[in-house]
Design an enzyme around this catalytic site. Structure first.
Site: not given
Ligand code: ARG
Length: 411
Positions: A24, A105, A134, A185
């Site tokens: 991506d 992040r 995110d 993912s």
């Molecule tokens: N749901 C989790 C969070 O909000 C994991 C997010 C994982 N991100 C990803 N791009 N797979 O912290």
């Protein structure tokens, strides 16, 4: 690690892209160029995700059309500045999730803001969809650290779907193996690994073994193992008597506890955007450290401080999950937790066995556990006669209220 560019004309806009090296964000480099006419500076931040080395990722960014590629080894910074505060808070969102992705992040945001400033970029870009947490963490963090930049999110804002990305990569001959794409993912760093999508979206279906990357199957019957983790003021600083940095301790425990299948988490989670989602996490090091740290707190913290700290830690965790790392309440709660951790010094013995990290011993020169008060054997220092009056007074308010209610019911 960064270098100022000199070649561009001053009218060309610059975009700093949070670059992972995957499909991506590799496609996003060219996509952003076509959509905005800007030149793209790809920024890859190493938070201990493993896999390809930064030079390979840098080369791919350039091959995909980035004007510049900046790579940052942020592993020590991430471990010390983000994972350790999470450990101090015993941070488990919904009592289960150790904030793996939520923690990385803000450190990426800090570097995005810095690189944007150093390169005179007016736009920052990320590859998040519009359905996750995110995007919130990136953009709310950027609003705090670099309010002058705007955000462009090609996947969310300009229809860069998975199919279109694959098409784009093929049409442009980008050096990315689109068939290597996993059905899940995945997001990973030294604190853990998250997996979503694929068969996991059926919340009745058990996770297939190929979801896991940080842990062995706990059912394999590996021989149990004991380790001793040392803490000073709430932070781990030794493993089996060897002094180690936060990054070293987490990494070593990932390998040790991961081999026993410790730290596999399967949960339905409440996202900030209102969706419930199925997540598989693996955090062998984090879960072992939290178990040990929480038990040392049980040993060393005065009761009311411990009760209040549990509430503060939960609030801290929710703020970080919800994208509010750069907020006054998160910072203030952290100041409290640093103060509260002053006497959390000592050692904890942990047994790693069949997917579990179980505390089997704790010792501390600052322990509030007092053998003389606790024992039922000879040597008991606790004056049991004091309890009689205490119990009577403790129950007095509820006793009087119950009397009143009985009287009212009878009349
Ligand atoms: N749901 C989790 C969070 O909000 C994991 C997010 C994982 N991100 C990803 N791009 N797979 O912290």
């Amino acid at each position: 690690m960064t270098q100022r560019s000199t070649a561009q004309s001053s009218t060309t806009q610059r975009v700093v892209l949070a670059y992972s090296g995957g499909l991506d964000t590799s496609v996003a480099i060219g996509w952003i160029g076509e959509q905005t006419g800007a030149e793209v500076i790809a920024l890859a931040v190493d938070v201990g995700q493993g896999g390809e080395d930064l030079e390979t990722i840098k080369a791919r960014a350039l091959a995909c059309g980035a004007a510049q590629a900046v790579v940052v080894d942020a592993r020590e910074e991430f471990a010390a500045g983000y994972c350790m505060p999470a450990l101090r808070a015993n941070a488990l969102y919904m009592d289960k999730y150790p904030l793996v992705s939520a923690l990385s992040r803000p450190v990426i945001v800090a570097h995005l803001a810095r690189v944007a400033r150093e390169h005179g970029a007016s736009v920052v870009s990320h590859g998040c969809t519009g359905k996750g947490n995110d995007q919130v963490r990136f953009e709310v963090g950027l609003a705090a650290l670099a309010p002058e930049v705007t955000v462009f999110a090609p996947v969310r804002d300009s229809g860069m779907t998975r199919d279109k990305a694959i098409e784009f990569a093929a049409a442009k001959g980008l050096p990315i193996d689109v068939t290597a794409k996993s059905p899940y993912s995945i997001d990973q760093n030294v604190w853990g690994r998250s997996a979503e999508t694929g068969h996991l979206e059926d919340i009745w279906e058990a996770p297939h073994e190929d979801v896991y990357g940080y842990t062995s199957n706990p059912g394999l019957g590996k021989q149990a193992e004991e380790i001793v983790i040392g803490f000073t003021d709430g932070l781990p600083d030794s493993l089996d008597g060897r002094s180690l940095s936060p990054l070293e301790i987490i990494s070593e425990l990932n390998a040790l506890a991961g081999a026993h299948g410790v730290g596999r988490i399967d949960m339905v989670e409440d996202r900030l955007v209102g969706i419930k989602s199925r997540e598989i996490y693996e955090a062998p090091g984090a879960m072992t450290l939290i178990a040990a740290h929480a038990e040392l707190e049980n040993t060393c913290l005065e009761r009311d401080l411990a009760r209040f700290k549990r509430m503060a830690g939960q609030r801290w965790t929710e703020l970080v999950y919800d994208g509010l790392w750069f907020s006054p309440l998160r910072e203030s709660l952290e100041a409290f937790m640093i103060a509260a951790s002053k006497n959390v010094t000592g050692e904890v013995r942990v047994r790693l066995e069949s997917g579990r990290a179980v505390v089997t011993g704790r010792r501390s020169a600052l322990a509030l556990y007092d053998y003389g008060l606790a024992t039922y054997d000879t040597g008991d220092m606790f004056d049991q006669q004091l309890s009689k009056g205490f119990v009577e007074l403790w129950g007095l308010p509820s006793k009087i209220a119950a009397q009143r209610d009985r009287k009212a019911a009878a009349s």
